[in-house]
Design a protein around this motif. Structure first.
Motif, PDB file in Angstrom:
ATOM      1  N   CYS A  57       0.832  -1.214   0.000  1.00 46.96           N
ATOM      2  CA  CYS A  57       0.000   0.000   0.000  1.00 46.96           C
ATOM      3  C   CYS A  57       0.859   1.253   0.000  1.00 46.96           C
ATOM      4  O   CYS A  57       0.428   2.313  -0.439  1.00 46.96           O
ATOM      5  CB  CYS A  57      -0.955  -0.006   1.192  1.00 46.96           C
TER       6      CYS A  57
ATOM      7  N   VAL B 139       1.829   3.195   2.470  1.00 44.06           N
ATOM      8  CA  VAL B 139       1.591   4.274   3.444  1.00 44.06           C
ATOM      9  C   VAL B 139       2.684   4.398   4.501  1.00 44.06           C
ATOM     10  O   VAL B 139       2.881   5.452   5.076  1.00 44.06           O
ATOM     11  CB  VAL B 139       0.202   4.196   4.136  1.00 44.06           C
TER      12      VAL B 139
ATOM     13  N   GLU C  68       5.997   7.776   6.391  1.00 47.52           N
ATOM     14  CA  GLU C  68       5.883   7.912   7.849  1.00 47.52           C
ATOM     15  C   GLU C  68       7.220   7.768   8.561  1.00 47.52           C
ATOM     16  O   GLU C  68       7.392   8.226   9.687  1.00 47.52           O
ATOM     17  CB  GLU C  68       4.924   6.853   8.413  1.00 47.52           C
TER      18      GLU C  68
END
Ligand code: SF4
Ligand code: F3S
Length: 104
Positions: free
Chosen positions: A42, A44, A48
């Motif tokens: 994904c 994501v 981060e």
């Protein structure tokens, strides 16, 4: 799959585990790894990480860490919540040659 690479070692910020929708991070003493068969790509977690240690496996820098992620994700415990990063996390950010000396 995405791969946790060298700069995670001793930085271990753990912001990554909070966003993974499939909880595929595994925790060692000084770094985390991703289980390559559980990661759904994904992406994501990549932005981060404050240490920019997470890369897609298509990146050259990820290649040598892919098998390490696979191997240790089979033996280390699963981690789904951010813990307390090492007190000297920031000092290790960007240090060269952390692997293998500082790996375990
Ligand atoms: Fe988890 Fe997505 Fe990162 Fe894979 S790319 S480890 S599924 S957050
Ligand atoms: Fe490591 Fe970055 Fe996660 S330093 S623990 S990959 S947020």
């Amino acid at each position: 799959t995405y791969v946790v690479t060298e700069n995670c070692i001793r930085c271990k910020f753990m912001d990554c585990v909070e966003v993974c929708p499939v909880d595929c991070f595994y925790e060692g003493e000084n770094m985390l790894v991703i289980h390559p068969d559980e990661c759904i790509d994904c992406g994501v977690c990549e932005p981060e990480c404050p240490a920019e240690a997470i890369l897609p496996d298509t990146e050259e820098a990820a290649e040598k860490f892919l098998e390490l992620n696979r191997e240790y994700s089979e033996v280390w415990p699963n981690i789904t919540q951010k813990g307390e990063p090492p007190a000297d996390s920031e000092e290790w950010d960007g240090k060269p040659n952390k692997y293998p000396e500082e790996f375990s």
